[in-house]
Motif scaffolding. Structure first.
Motif, mmCIF file in Angstrom:
data_model
loop_
_atom_site.group_PDB
_atom_site.id
_atom_site.type_symbol
_atom_site.label_atom_id
_atom_site.label_comp_id
_atom_site.label_asym_id
_atom_site.label_seq_id
_atom_site.Cartn_x
_atom_site.Cartn_y
_atom_site.Cartn_z
ATOM 1 N N HIS A 68 0.679 -1.375 0.217
ATOM 2 C CA HIS A 68 0.403 0.359 0.091
ATOM 3 C C HIS A 68 1.223 1.279 0.124
ATOM 4 C CE1 HIS A 68 -3.730 -1.780 0.531
ATOM 5 N NE2 HIS A 68 -3.523 -2.999 1.687
ATOM 6 N N ALA A 75 -1.625 5.597 -5.244
ATOM 7 C CA ALA A 75 -1.902 3.765 -5.574
ATOM 8 C C ALA A 75 -0.757 3.494 -5.893
ATOM 9 C CB ALA A 75 -2.311 4.437 -6.780
ATOM 10 N N ARG A 77 1.599 -1.095 -5.698
ATOM 11 C CA ARG A 77 0.890 -1.978 -6.332
ATOM 12 C C ARG A 77 1.662 -3.738 -5.255
ATOM 13 N NH1 ARG A 77 0.854 -2.495 -11.229
ATOM 14 N NH2 ARG A 77 1.333 -0.642 -12.442
ATOM 15 N N PRO A 84 -2.286 -3.286 -10.094
ATOM 16 C CA PRO A 84 -2.187 -2.135 -9.081
ATOM 17 C C PRO A 84 -2.964 -2.068 -8.244
ATOM 18 C CG PRO A 84 -2.390 -2.625 -11.899
ATOM 19 C CD PRO A 84 -2.431 -3.356 -11.167
ATOM 20 N N ILE A 85 -3.365 -1.526 -6.410
ATOM 21 C CA ILE A 85 -4.127 -0.751 -5.374
ATOM 22 C C ILE A 85 -3.491 0.182 -5.597
ATOM 23 C CG2 ILE A 85 -4.024 -1.738 -3.315
ATOM 24 C CD1 ILE A 85 -1.994 -3.318 -3.563
ATOM 25 N N ASP A 86 -5.178 0.938 -5.336
ATOM 26 C CA ASP A 86 -5.573 2.481 -5.238
ATOM 27 C C ASP A 86 -5.500 2.588 -4.183
ATOM 28 O OD1 ASP A 86 -6.678 1.871 -7.958
ATOM 29 O OD2 ASP A 86 -8.793 1.807 -6.972
ATOM 30 N N ALA A 87 -5.319 3.995 -3.845
ATOM 31 C CA ALA A 87 -4.981 4.352 -2.569
ATOM 32 C C ALA A 87 -5.754 3.618 -1.472
ATOM 33 C CB ALA A 87 -4.868 5.928 -2.619
ATOM 34 N N ASN A 93 -8.439 8.605 -1.236
ATOM 35 C CA ASN A 93 -9.607 7.777 -2.363
ATOM 36 C C ASN A 93 -10.945 7.827 -1.193
ATOM 37 O OD1 ASN A 93 -10.981 5.319 -3.329
ATOM 38 N ND2 ASN A 93 -9.355 4.062 -3.327
ATOM 39 N N GLU A 95 -13.442 5.587 -1.684
ATOM 40 C CA GLU A 95 -14.722 4.654 -1.553
ATOM 41 C C GLU A 95 -13.750 3.844 -0.937
ATOM 42 O OE1 GLU A 95 -14.253 3.216 -4.990
ATOM 43 O OE2 GLU A 95 -14.938 5.057 -6.826
ATOM 44 N N ARG A 96 -12.529 4.182 -0.135
ATOM 45 C CA ARG A 96 -11.761 2.846 0.495
ATOM 46 C C ARG A 96 -12.466 2.767 2.025
ATOM 47 N NH1 ARG A 96 -8.552 -0.721 -0.674
ATOM 48 N NH2 ARG A 96 -7.248 0.301 -2.174
ATOM 49 N N LYS A 136 -4.667 14.032 2.289
ATOM 50 C CA LYS A 136 -3.388 13.845 1.173
ATOM 51 C C LYS A 136 -2.250 14.070 1.391
ATOM 52 C CE LYS A 136 -6.411 13.671 -3.361
ATOM 53 N NZ LYS A 136 -7.687 14.543 -4.806
#
Length: 136
Positions: A68, A75, A77, A84-87, A93, A95-96, A136
């Motif tokens: 992470h 983002a 990996r 790929p892994i989103d933030a 992010n 949506e987390r 952020k």
């Protein structure tokens, strides 16, 4: 059964089966998840402990940060697959931590991958305190 009632029942059943599975997920917020784990731990989450735990390398030489990033505000990996892994941080992010079933699933899976065990409620509260506190 009357034809009208039969058609209404059929339409209702058809509409219900067309709902995406995600429609049954329990919506939540990062703050609600933090409160949930604090309640389970019986103590407030500690962001400093959460940050330390996030970067702690376990026996398999992995940490949460391995996949992470540190801090997890961009983002990254997956360490072994390269996927790929989103933030991870909610500030980066939105949506987390908004689906309780996913929160539970990923805590269970990732804690087992990194620490070879499930994380305790205290550890989850600490990790959530750290992640929710990131900017952020």
């Amino acid at each position: 059964m009357t034809p009208l009632l039969s058609r209404t029942l059929a339409a209702t059943l058809l509409a219900a089966t067309a709902l995406p599975l995600g429609a049954f997920a329990q919506a939540t917020t990062p703050a609600a998840q933090l409160q949930r784990w604090q309640a389970a731990a019986g103590a407030p989450g500690d962001a400093a402990r959460g940050q330390k735990l996030f970067g702690l390398k376990a026996g398999n030489d992995l940490s949460c940060a391995s996949c992470h990033g540190q801090p997890p505000t961009a983002a990254a990996r997956h360490a072994s697959t390269g996927k790929p892994i989103d933030a991870l941080a909610p500030a980066a992010n939105a949506e987390r931590f908004t689906d309780q079933a996913k929160v539970d699933k990923w805590f269970r899976r990732n804690c087992k991958d990194v620490f070879s065990r499930e994380c305790s409620a205290v550890e989850k509260a600490d990790l959530m305190a750290y992640l929710v506190g990131l900017k952020k």
